[in-house]
Design a protein around this motif. Structure first.
Motif, PDB file in Angstrom:
ATOM      1  N   SER A 125       0.818  -1.209   0.000  1.00 14.33           N
ATOM      2  CA  SER A 125       0.000   0.000   0.000  1.00 14.33           C
ATOM      3  C   SER A 125       0.852   1.259   0.000  1.00 14.33           C
ATOM      4  O   SER A 125       1.918   1.294   0.592  1.00 14.33           O
ATOM      5  N   ALA A 126       0.343   2.281  -0.642  1.00 15.86           N
ATOM      6  CA  ALA A 126       1.001   3.589  -0.635  1.00 15.86           C
ATOM      7  C   ALA A 126       0.436   4.467   0.468  1.00 15.86           C
ATOM      8  O   ALA A 126       1.091   5.380   0.939  1.00 15.86           O
ATOM      9  N   GLY A 127      -0.793   4.208   0.892  1.00 13.01           N
ATOM     10  CA  GLY A 127      -1.419   5.028   1.921  1.00 13.01           C
ATOM     11  C   GLY A 127      -2.528   4.285   2.625  1.00 13.01           C
ATOM     12  O   GLY A 127      -2.989   3.252   2.151  1.00 13.01           O
ATOM     13  N   GLY A 128      -2.922   4.832   3.769  1.00 12.26           N
ATOM     14  CA  GLY A 128      -3.985   4.191   4.523  1.00 12.26           C
ATOM     15  C   GLY A 128      -4.643   5.141   5.501  1.00 12.26           C
ATOM     16  O   GLY A 128      -4.076   6.164   5.890  1.00 12.26           O
ATOM     17  N   LEU A 129      -5.865   4.800   5.860  1.00 15.57           N
ATOM     18  CA  LEU A 129      -6.613   5.530   6.868  1.00 15.57           C
ATOM     19  C   LEU A 129      -6.521   4.750   8.174  1.00 15.57           C
ATOM     20  O   LEU A 129      -6.905   3.585   8.213  1.00 15.57           O
ATOM     21  N   LEU A 130      -5.990   5.356   9.212  1.00 11.59           N
ATOM     22  CA  LEU A 130      -6.001   4.766  10.543  1.00 11.59           C
ATOM     23  C   LEU A 130      -7.215   5.347  11.245  1.00 11.59           C
ATOM     24  O   LEU A 130      -7.240   6.524  11.589  1.00 11.59           O
ATOM     25  N   MET A 131      -8.243   4.531  11.423  1.00  7.34           N
ATOM     26  CA  MET A 131      -9.519   5.037  11.909  1.00  7.34           C
ATOM     27  C   MET A 131      -9.812   4.529  13.307  1.00  7.34           C
ATOM     28  O   MET A 131      -9.547   3.373  13.623  1.00  7.34           O
ATOM     29  N   PHE A 132     -10.361   5.423  14.120  1.00  2.40           N
ATOM     30  CA  PHE A 132     -10.822   5.037  15.451  1.00  2.40           C
ATOM     31  C   PHE A 132     -12.215   5.606  15.662  1.00  2.40           C
ATOM     32  O   PHE A 132     -12.644   6.534  14.974  1.00  2.40           O
ATOM     33  N   ASP A 133     -12.916   5.042  16.614  1.00  3.02           N
ATOM     34  CA  ASP A 133     -14.264   5.458  16.980  1.00  3.02           C
ATOM     35  C   ASP A 133     -14.130   6.459  18.120  1.00  3.02           C
ATOM     36  O   ASP A 133     -13.637   6.118  19.201  1.00  3.02           O
ATOM     37  N   GLU A 148     -11.918  14.447  11.116  1.00  7.41           N
ATOM     38  CA  GLU A 148     -13.055  13.811  11.778  1.00  7.41           C
ATOM     39  C   GLU A 148     -14.160  13.601  10.755  1.00  7.41           C
ATOM     40  O   GLU A 148     -14.434  14.481   9.939  1.00  7.41           O
ATOM     41  N   VAL A 149     -14.796  12.421  10.826  1.00  4.37           N
ATOM     42  CA  VAL A 149     -15.837  12.060   9.867  1.00  4.37           C
ATOM     43  C   VAL A 149     -17.033  11.443  10.592  1.00  4.37           C
ATOM     44  O   VAL A 149     -16.935  11.064  11.754  1.00  4.37           O
ATOM     45  N   SER A 150     -18.114  11.325   9.849  1.00  9.61           N
ATOM     46  CA  SER A 150     -19.263  10.550  10.294  1.00  9.61           C
ATOM     47  C   SER A 150     -19.631   9.604   9.157  1.00  9.61           C
ATOM     48  O   SER A 150     -20.102  10.048   8.106  1.00  9.61           O
ATOM     49  N   ASN A 173     -13.891   8.700  13.712  1.00  2.39           N
ATOM     50  CA  ASN A 173     -15.240   8.453  13.194  1.00  2.39           C
ATOM     51  C   ASN A 173     -16.287   8.738  14.276  1.00  2.39           C
ATOM     52  O   ASN A 173     -15.987   8.698  15.457  1.00  2.39           O
ATOM     53  N   LYS A 174     -17.495   8.970  13.845  1.00  2.00           N
ATOM     54  CA  LYS A 174     -18.678   9.255  14.661  1.00  2.00           C
ATOM     55  C   LYS A 174     -18.690  10.701  15.151  1.00  2.00           C
ATOM     56  O   LYS A 174     -19.079  10.992  16.278  1.00  2.00           O
ATOM     57  N   SER A 175     -18.305  11.617  14.274  1.00  2.00           N
ATOM     58  CA  SER A 175     -18.345  13.034  14.636  1.00  2.00           C
ATOM     59  C   SER A 175     -19.782  13.505  14.877  1.00  2.00           C
ATOM     60  O   SER A 175     -19.989  14.551  15.488  1.00  2.00           O
ATOM     61  N   ASP A 176     -20.758  12.740  14.442  1.00  2.00           N
ATOM     62  CA  ASP A 176     -22.158  13.076  14.648  1.00  2.00           C
ATOM     63  C   ASP A 176     -22.631  12.757  16.068  1.00  2.00           C
ATOM     64  O   ASP A 176     -23.723  13.135  16.449  1.00  2.00           O
ATOM     65  N   LYS A 177     -21.801  12.102  16.875  1.00  2.00           N
ATOM     66  CA  LYS A 177     -22.201  11.709  18.231  1.00  2.00           C
ATOM     67  C   LYS A 177     -21.430  12.508  19.274  1.00  2.00           C
ATOM     68  O   LYS A 177     -20.727  11.944  20.113  1.00  2.00           O
ATOM     69  N   ALA A 178     -21.560  13.804  19.245  1.00  2.00           N
ATOM     70  CA  ALA A 178     -20.812  14.689  20.152  1.00  2.00           C
ATOM     71  C   ALA A 178     -21.065  14.363  21.619  1.00  2.00           C
ATOM     72  O   ALA A 178     -20.160  14.451  22.442  1.00  2.00           O
ATOM     73  N   GLU A 179     -22.283  13.959  21.952  1.00  2.00           N
ATOM     74  CA  GLU A 179     -22.616  13.697  23.358  1.00  2.00           C
ATOM     75  C   GLU A 179     -21.913  12.452  23.910  1.00  2.00           C
ATOM     76  O   GLU A 179     -21.677  12.359  25.093  1.00  2.00           O
ATOM     77  N   TYR A 181       9.704  -0.024   2.675  1.00  2.00           N
ATOM     78  CA  TYR A 181       8.886   0.924   1.942  1.00  2.00           C
ATOM     79  C   TYR A 181       8.117   1.812   2.907  1.00  2.00           C
ATOM     80  O   TYR A 181       8.107   1.576   4.109  1.00  2.00           O
ATOM     81  N   LYS A 182       7.447   2.821   2.386  1.00  2.00           N
ATOM     82  CA  LYS A 182       6.748   3.789   3.209  1.00  2.00           C
ATOM     83  C   LYS A 182       5.270   3.819   2.857  1.00  2.00           C
ATOM     84  O   LYS A 182       4.898   3.741   1.699  1.00  2.00           O
ATOM     85  N   VAL A 183       4.445   3.950   3.884  1.00  2.00           N
ATOM     86  CA  VAL A 183       3.008   4.134   3.730  1.00  2.00           C
ATOM     87  C   VAL A 183       2.664   5.474   4.367  1.00  2.00           C
ATOM     88  O   VAL A 183       3.118   5.773   5.468  1.00  2.00           O
ATOM     89  N   LEU A 184       1.886   6.277   3.679  1.00  2.00           N
ATOM     90  CA  LEU A 184       1.423   7.559   4.213  1.00  2.00           C
ATOM     91  C   LEU A 184       0.043   7.355   4.821  1.00  2.00           C
ATOM     92  O   LEU A 184      -0.789   6.654   4.257  1.00  2.00           O
ATOM     93  N   PHE A 185      -0.186   7.974   5.960  1.00  2.00           N
ATOM     94  CA  PHE A 185      -1.422   7.764   6.703  1.00  2.00           C
ATOM     95  C   PHE A 185      -2.186   9.059   6.932  1.00  2.00           C
ATOM     96  O   PHE A 185      -1.604  10.137   6.995  1.00  2.00           O
ATOM     97  N   ILE A 186      -3.487   8.886   7.152  1.00  2.00           N
ATOM     98  CA  ILE A 186      -4.374   9.924   7.652  1.00  2.00           C
ATOM     99  C   ILE A 186      -5.012   9.327   8.908  1.00  2.00           C
ATOM    100  O   ILE A 186      -5.500   8.194   8.866  1.00  2.00           O
ATOM    101  N   LEU A 187      -4.997  10.052  10.007  1.00  2.00           N
ATOM    102  CA  LEU A 187      -5.701   9.605  11.206  1.00  2.00           C
ATOM    103  C   LEU A 187      -7.138  10.102  11.098  1.00  2.00           C
ATOM    104  O   LEU A 187      -7.375  11.286  10.837  1.00  2.00           O
TER     105      LEU A 187
END
Length: 151
Positions: A18-26, A87-89, A59-65, A50-56
């Motif tokens: 892989s050249a890149g990846g999303l490191l996702m957490f809840d 941050e995403v939802s 997830n669940k930006s819609d659940k602020a509470e 080799y090198k992989v570029l990441f985005i942290l």
């Protein structure tokens, strides 16, 4: 071979080239955030040299509470690991396209700068980064700091 070993073997085969990846957490699950460094290290260990570029990605930006991981803490981890944070939802779709576009731009910029180099038989990227006036119009990736992964 145990079920966990089989799953780990299959998972590693997906990110090996892989050249890149999303490191996702809840953001509502602290344990998922606490595993980010482990996942990052696992990928880096298996793709070396080799090198992989990441985005942290939080997830669940819609659940602020129900949020258990703050933006500042997530941004600090992203800085520590040398990657942008977004941050995403997944439920509403908010910022999902932006996360993928940011990753694609980081990979593109990594190819242009030489931070990521294509290798013969590498499955992660199928073509060389464009050069010349067309490439210059796209401009640099502004929100991605220098990656520290797998250097």
């Amino acid at each position: 071979m145990t079920r966990r070993e089989r799953i780990g073997s299959v998972t590693r085969s997906y990110y090996r080239n892989s050249a890149g990846g999303l490191l996702m957490f809840d953001m509502t699950n602290r344990v998922s955030f606490e595993h980010i460094k482990e996942w990052h290290r696992e990928v880096c260990d298996h793709v070396h040299p080799y090198k992989v570029l990441f985005i942290l990605v939080g997830n669940k930006s819609d659940k602020a509470e129900g949020r258990l991981v703050g933006r500042e803490e997530a941004e600090a981890l992203a800085r520590e690991l040398g990657m942008p944070y977004v941050e995403v939802s997944a439920r509403t779709g908010q910022n999902v396209s932006n996360a993928f576009e940011l990753l694609a731009r980081c990979i593109y910029e990594g190819l242009r700068s030489g931070e990521v180099e294509l290798q013969e038989g590498w499955d992660g990227v199928k073509s060389l980064a464009p050069r010349g006036p067309k490439a210059e119009r796209l401009g640099p990736v502004r929100s991605a700091p220098k990656s520290k992964c797998c250097s």
